[in-house]
Design a protein around this motif. Sequence first.
Motif, PDB file in Angstrom:
ATOM      1  N   ASP A  65      42.653  35.984  49.511  1.00 17.76           N
ATOM      2  CA  ASP A  65      42.808  37.430  49.339  1.00 17.76           C
ATOM      3  C   ASP A  65      41.577  38.118  49.914  1.00 17.76           C
ATOM      4  OD1 ASP A  65      43.940  39.840  48.586  1.00 17.76           O
ATOM      5  OD2 ASP A  65      44.437  39.153  46.567  1.00 17.76           O
ATOM      6  N   ILE A  66      41.602  39.437  49.865  1.00 18.32           N
ATOM      7  CA  ILE A  66      40.493  40.269  50.336  1.00 18.32           C
ATOM      8  C   ILE A  66      40.069  41.170  49.186  1.00 18.32           C
ATOM      9  CG2 ILE A  66      39.768  41.995  52.032  1.00 18.32           C
ATOM     10  CD1 ILE A  66      42.066  40.892  53.818  1.00 18.32           C
ATOM     11  N   VAL A  67      38.779  41.326  48.982  1.00 21.44           N
ATOM     12  CA  VAL A  67      38.279  42.157  47.884  1.00 21.44           C
ATOM     13  C   VAL A  67      38.303  43.626  48.297  1.00 21.44           C
ATOM     14  CG1 VAL A  67      36.366  42.610  46.314  1.00 21.44           C
ATOM     15  CG2 VAL A  67      36.810  40.268  47.098  1.00 21.44           C
ATOM     16  N   PHE A  68      39.129  44.398  47.626  1.00 23.97           N
ATOM     17  CA  PHE A  68      39.214  45.832  47.864  1.00 23.97           C
ATOM     18  C   PHE A  68      38.466  46.589  46.760  1.00 23.97           C
ATOM     19  CE2 PHE A  68      43.023  44.190  50.051  1.00 23.97           C
ATOM     20  CZ  PHE A  68      42.792  44.712  51.320  1.00 23.97           C
ATOM     21  N   PRO A  69      38.113  47.863  47.002  1.00 22.65           N
ATOM     22  CA  PRO A  69      37.343  48.620  46.001  1.00 22.65           C
ATOM     23  C   PRO A  69      37.982  48.664  44.617  1.00 22.65           C
ATOM     24  CG  PRO A  69      37.309  49.774  48.093  1.00 22.65           C
ATOM     25  CD  PRO A  69      38.262  48.621  48.272  1.00 22.65           C
ATOM     26  N   GLY A  70      39.320  48.706  44.548  1.00 23.38           N
ATOM     27  CA  GLY A  70      39.987  48.756  43.248  1.00 23.38           C
ATOM     28  C   GLY A  70      39.865  47.483  42.436  1.00 23.38           C
ATOM     29  N   ASP A  71      39.387  46.403  43.054  1.00 20.52           N
ATOM     30  CA  ASP A  71      39.225  45.119  42.367  1.00 20.52           C
ATOM     31  C   ASP A  71      37.796  44.897  41.881  1.00 20.52           C
ATOM     32  OD1 ASP A  71      41.901  44.399  43.060  1.00 20.52           O
ATOM     33  OD2 ASP A  71      41.193  43.809  45.056  1.00 20.52           O
ATOM     34  N   THR A  72      36.925  45.904  42.059  1.00 21.51           N
ATOM     35  CA  THR A  72      35.496  45.682  41.793  1.00 21.51           C
ATOM     36  C   THR A  72      34.969  46.556  40.660  1.00 21.51           C
ATOM     37  OG1 THR A  72      34.812  47.335  43.437  1.00 21.51           O
ATOM     38  CG2 THR A  72      35.128  45.080  44.207  1.00 21.51           C
ATOM     39  N   ASN A  73      33.803  46.158  40.157  1.00 26.14           N
ATOM     40  CA  ASN A  73      33.113  46.947  39.141  1.00 26.14           C
ATOM     41  C   ASN A  73      32.182  47.967  39.808  1.00 26.14           C
ATOM     42  OD1 ASN A  73      30.820  45.498  40.004  1.00 26.14           O
ATOM     43  ND2 ASN A  73      31.087  43.944  38.404  1.00 26.14           N
ATOM     44  N   HIS A  74      31.335  48.620  39.007  1.00 20.42           N
ATOM     45  CA  HIS A  74      30.462  49.657  39.555  1.00 20.42           C
ATOM     46  C   HIS A  74      29.345  49.090  40.425  1.00 20.42           C
ATOM     47  CE1 HIS A  74      28.666  48.228  35.823  1.00 20.42           C
ATOM     48  NE2 HIS A  74      27.497  48.696  36.222  1.00 20.42           N
ATOM     49  N   LEU A  89      43.086  34.915  39.302  1.00 19.38           N
ATOM     50  CA  LEU A  89      43.511  34.294  40.553  1.00 19.38           C
ATOM     51  C   LEU A  89      43.276  32.783  40.529  1.00 19.38           C
ATOM     52  CD1 LEU A  89      42.243  37.007  43.062  1.00 19.38           C
ATOM     53  CD2 LEU A  89      44.622  36.459  42.513  1.00 19.38           C
ATOM     54  N   MET A  90      42.216  32.343  39.865  1.00 16.04           N
ATOM     55  CA  MET A  90      41.987  30.911  39.702  1.00 16.04           C
ATOM     56  C   MET A  90      43.107  30.276  38.887  1.00 16.04           C
ATOM     57  SD  MET A  90      37.845  30.852  39.036  1.00 16.04           S
ATOM     58  CE  MET A  90      37.664  29.056  39.005  1.00 16.04           C
ATOM     59  N   ASP A  91      43.522  30.941  37.822  1.00 16.45           N
ATOM     60  CA  ASP A  91      44.606  30.432  36.988  1.00 16.45           C
ATOM     61  C   ASP A  91      45.920  30.410  37.772  1.00 16.45           C
ATOM     62  OD1 ASP A  91      45.757  29.693  34.313  1.00 16.45           O
ATOM     63  OD2 ASP A  91      46.831  31.577  34.625  1.00 16.45           O
ATOM     64  N   ARG A  92      46.140  31.429  38.606  1.00 18.65           N
ATOM     65  CA  ARG A  92      47.384  31.500  39.376  1.00 18.65           C
ATOM     66  C   ARG A  92      47.486  30.348  40.361  1.00 18.65           C
ATOM     67  NH1 ARG A  92      48.633  37.040  42.404  1.00 18.65           N
ATOM     68  NH2 ARG A  92      48.298  37.721  40.245  1.00 18.65           N
ATOM     69  N   VAL A  93      46.392  30.075  41.079  1.00 19.54           N
ATOM     70  CA  VAL A  93      46.455  28.994  42.056  1.00 19.54           C
ATOM     71  C   VAL A  93      46.538  27.634  41.355  1.00 19.54           C
ATOM     72  CG1 VAL A  93      43.964  28.598  42.392  1.00 19.54           C
ATOM     73  CG2 VAL A  93      45.549  28.253  44.296  1.00 19.54           C
ATOM     74  N   ALA A  94      45.944  27.525  40.161  1.00 17.98           N
ATOM     75  CA  ALA A  94      46.082  26.291  39.384  1.00 17.98           C
ATOM     76  C   ALA A  94      47.540  26.085  38.981  1.00 17.98           C
ATOM     77  CB  ALA A  94      45.193  26.338  38.148  1.00 17.98           C
ATOM     78  N   PHE A  95      48.216  27.159  38.605  1.00 17.23           N
ATOM     79  CA  PHE A  95      49.633  27.079  38.248  1.00 17.23           C
ATOM     80  C   PHE A  95      50.480  26.645  39.439  1.00 17.23           C
ATOM     81  CE2 PHE A  95      53.745  29.231  38.494  1.00 17.23           C
ATOM     82  CZ  PHE A  95      54.382  28.683  37.394  1.00 17.23           C
TER      83      PHE A  95
END
Length: 278
Positions: A21-30, A42-48
């Motif tokens: 994936d790509i890190v977009f501003p909506g996925d980040t903290n301040h 996302l780690m849990d999703r790929v493990a699944f």
Amino acid sequence: MTEITTTEKPVQHGSTTRLIDIVFPGDTNHHGTLFGGTGLALMDRVAFIAATRFGRAPFVTASCERIDFKQPARVGNIVEFTAIPVKAGRRSLTVEVEMAAETIVGHQRHICTRGIFNMVAIPEGEHAQSYALPDLVAADVPDTKDAVAMVEIVFPDQANSVGRMFGGEAIAYMTKAAFVAASRYAGKLVVLASSERIDFARAIEIGEIVEAQARVERIGRTSMSIETKLWSENLLTGERHVTATGHFTMVAVDKDHRPIPVRDNGSADVVCDSQGRA
């Protein structure tokens, strides 16, 4: 699902599954870094996905061991999550997951964290009582530096009223794979210039795995042609189909979004082989 006895179990390789994936501003903290909770999800999703591909049964997450984030992923980074089964019991599977971040410009890569996820199979149907996971055999890790293969699951919010993935969502996913392949090849920021005809061979259902495969097939002076295939895969049977194919033209640009040479020596019109090598 075929019945599996306790005296004769099939053997399955612990192959690597990649979610990119790509890190977009909506996925980040301040601070401009990826939320830890988003990274864990996302780690849990790929493990699944890795567990389901291994056992071909419904899985749930039983637990995850302590996960320490050693370095952050920042806005604009490409983040890659790799998962590989490392231990199989009768119905429990241990999956090792690594999260790495890389810059688009310069392709500088670092490991953000690693973690262990313990997954449990919840088989269904008439053979559920006799179900057992196959024995685990370590698999060779393929060389993927010249191509991109990235997986996801189709969720209801990506589908239309009859439960099939929107064509626009599929195209967006293919475009993302093309972007990752082009930016990794060039080590520079790239933008989409055009796409050729995209043909859809079949519908993708909710709950299926989609895998986008992208490779650089031709290099011009400032542009690259990216061949992209989208596969769909049934979670429980493993049946796979090529769902869509397309070609995307990506252009290398500088910080002011002006076209620049893909290669520093300015060479052009290079045709790559099936592995993406010039």
